[in-house]
Design an enzyme around this catalytic site. Structure first.
Site, PDB file in Angstrom:
ATOM      1  N   ASP A   1     113.338  48.483  -8.109  1.00 12.00           N
ATOM      2  CA  ASP A   1     112.241  49.008  -7.357  1.00 12.00           C
ATOM      3  C   ASP A   1     112.730  50.351  -6.699  1.00 12.00           C
ATOM      4  OD1 ASP A   1     111.114  46.792  -7.987  1.00 12.00           O
ATOM      5  OD2 ASP A   1     110.507  46.226  -6.072  1.00 12.00           O
TER       6      ASP A   1
ATOM      7  N   HIS B   1     104.367  50.846  -7.440  1.00 14.15           N
ATOM      8  CA  HIS B   1     105.041  50.228  -6.252  1.00 14.15           C
ATOM      9  C   HIS B   1     104.852  51.080  -5.053  1.00 14.15           C
ATOM     10  CE1 HIS B   1     107.939  47.796  -4.081  1.00 14.15           C
ATOM     11  NE2 HIS B   1     108.632  48.559  -3.769  1.00 14.15           N
TER      12      HIS B   1
ATOM     13  N   HIS C   1     105.243  53.453  -0.050  1.00 12.38           N
ATOM     14  CA  HIS C   1     106.085  52.244   0.505  1.00 12.38           C
ATOM     15  C   HIS C   1     105.401  51.682   1.628  1.00 12.38           C
ATOM     16  CE1 HIS C   1     109.199  49.097   0.586  1.00 12.38           C
ATOM     17  NE2 HIS C   1     109.208  49.637  -0.730  1.00 12.38           N
TER      18      HIS C   1
ATOM     19  N   TYR D   1     107.639  45.217   0.028  1.00  5.25           N
ATOM     20  CA  TYR D   1     107.893  44.388   0.765  1.00  5.25           C
ATOM     21  C   TYR D   1     107.387  42.973   0.454  1.00  5.25           C
ATOM     22  CZ  TYR D   1     108.351  48.258   4.062  1.00  5.25           C
ATOM     23  OH  TYR D   1     108.539  49.223   4.487  1.00  5.25           O
TER      24      TYR D   1
ATOM     25  N   HIS E   1     117.100  47.363  -6.367  1.00  3.31           N
ATOM     26  CA  HIS E   1     116.683  48.758  -6.250  1.00  3.31           C
ATOM     27  C   HIS E   1     117.531  49.451  -6.793  1.00  3.31           C
ATOM     28  CE1 HIS E   1     115.089  45.837  -2.982  1.00  3.31           C
ATOM     29  NE2 HIS E   1     113.979  46.742  -3.235  1.00  3.31           N
TER      30      HIS E   1
END
Ligand code: ZN
Length: 482
Positions: free
Chosen positions: A293, A344, A348, A385, A438
């Site tokens: 991610d 994604h 964010h 999250y 990540h």
């Protein structure tokens, strides 16, 4: 309570307490800077890696971007911070970001603990020349109830001199102030939403102080930004006014204009992707979907790709739109090697704390940047999250895009330690696992060979999330599919 009573009992003189408070405050500011600095050092150390492998230089020469995120029980934040080749510009931007972050965390302390507050700082980058860029930061935060804050801040930077440019470095206001103001007022009056509601006194006062204008420039337009309430009633919200360059060209200093005509934005050509045939998974086989991610990242992602390649492993990259915008050649490299690209979001944010229009915007903008690079949109989505609510499920249902969570969290963002990351993944591994990592941390790239080697020895194969969903939808880790 307890601390307070101790202070009272030992009866420190007032100045001592002030000194202690100052030390604490200074300490936490320094901490924040050393936190930023740490990230920076990690990245600088990596910068050499990429030059040895392949050149994935970004869309904007001299610029990088990284979205920094943090989540606690009380709040989440995501901050898009550009990093330029000029250190004095970097410190100006970091100072501003640190100030916003501090304002937010201070405000969070007064909030009811039931609500998880959210700060998002979005970045829009406009290129004037290879050395001159405008950054438009949109900051918004929600603290529960009606408490929130939205603000825009702009910086136009000259990377060669390390200076911030004022509007009168670009537009000759000393000679043409009247003409320029007239253009601005005319354009504002043409905006339908501003009919009869423009607060002219406030506008005139603002126009008299060009130092306070929030503005940006690119090769198409000169733009001005006004915060809510600044020149119109609150219901109008923040205003962006785009003035076509042609209308304002006579008043722009020629050398800037000449440079901006001379260079063109570097956009990669689209490539043809071999859509891999999904081989039917062996019912007796063991499969894992590795997911990465928050990237792509100019030095970490190429290392991750190399390692995956040497194990013939396929993975899924849940990319941020802003990272995809900065690094289209990396988006292409990921797709060209047969990996899956997922959405994604653009910036964010915690998607459960923003309204439905903003949620759609986050997802659509990301699709646009990914499609621009590779010619197709992501087929899966992972919420930042892992936060989702009914609204998000509905939006994704409309789009026909499954929401993908995970069954193993490597906690790489927390430990930043290759052995701990590998251990964490290996101890929980199971058939059909979706592993969260990540591709923005060097430690994650370093842990990957350990993970792949061990799982390979145990007979696991590595497939994309869609591949796993397609054939094993009932058996695999948390996801929403319609
Ligand atoms: Zn994320």
């Amino acid at each position: 309570m307890r601390k307070r009573s101790i202070i009272k009992r030992i009866k420190l003189p007032g100045w001592t307490i002030i000194l202690i408070v100052l030390l604490i405050v200074t300490g936490s500011i320094l901490n924040f800077f050393s936190y930023l600095e740490e990230n920076r050092l990690e990245e600088t150390a990596n910068a050499s890696v990429i030059k040895d492998t392949e050149d994935y230089s970004g869309r904007f020469p001299g610029l990088d971007v990284l979205v920094r995120t943090k989540h606690t029980d009380e709040y989440t934040y995501s901050i898009a911070l550009p990093e330029t080749k000029n250190e004095s510009i970097n410190s100006i931007l970091m100072d501003w970001v640190a100030e916003q972050e501090k304002g937010f965390t201070t405000a969070v302390k007064d909030q009811s603990p039931q609500f998880r507050s959210n700060l998002t700082i979005e970045l829009d980058t406009k290129r004037i020349t290879d050395e001159i860029y405008s950054f438009i930061f949109s900051m918004y935060y929600y603290l529960g109830g009606a408490n929130g804050k939205e603000e825009i801040q702009t910086f136009t930077v000259d990377l060669s001199s390390g200076s911030l440019l004022e509007v009168d470095d670009i537009i000759n206001l000393s000679t043409y102030s009247k003409e320029v103001k007239k253009i601005i007022i005319n354009k504002l009056q043409q905006e339908e939403v501003l009919q009869d509601v423009l607060i002219e006194d406030q506008l005139n006062t603002l126009l008299k102080s060009p130092d306070e204008w929030m503005w940006s420039l690119n090769q198409d337009s000169f733009s001005l930004y006004f915060d809510e309430y600044e020149i119109a009633p609150g219901f109008v919200g923040a205003i962006e006014l785009d003035i076509p360059l042609d209308d304002i060209t006579p008043y722009i200093y020629e050398d800037i204009f000449y440079q901006s005509e001379a260079s063109t934005e570097k956009v990669n050509e689209q490539i043809d992707i071999d859509k891999q045939e999904w081989s039917r998974l062996d019912p007796e086989g063991k499969y894992v979907a590795l997911t990465f991610d928050d990237g792509p990242h100019p030095s970490v992602t190429p290392q991750v790709l190399d390692t995956l390649n040497s194990y013939d492993a396929k993975a899924t990259f849940f990319m941020l739109g802003i990272q995809a915008q900065y690094y289209p050649s990396l988006v292409q490299a990921v797709a060209a090697e047969g990996h899956e690209i997922g959405n994604h979001s653009m910036n964010h944010p915690d998607l459960t704390s923003i309204n439905d229009e903003k949620v759609r915007g986050e997802l659509e903008q990301t699709n646009i940047h990914i499609k621009e690079a590779v010619g197709f949109s992501p087929a899966t989505m992972r919420p930042p999250y892992g936060a989702y609510n009914e609204l998000l499920v509905d939006v994704m249902k409309d789009a026909g895009t499954p929401i993908i969570l995970w069954s193993i969290d490597s906690l790489d963002w927390k430990s930043r330690d290759k052995d701990k990351i590998a251990q964490r993944v290996l101890e929980d591994i199971h058939d059909g696992a979706i592993v969260l990592m990540h591709d923005i941390h060097q430690a994650t790239a370093a842990a990957l060979p350990i993970i792949l080697e061990s799982l390979h020895e145990q007979g696991y194969e590595f497939v994309t999330v869609s591949e796993l969903l397609y054939q094993r939808a009932d058996e695999i880790g948390p996801h929403y599919q319609y």
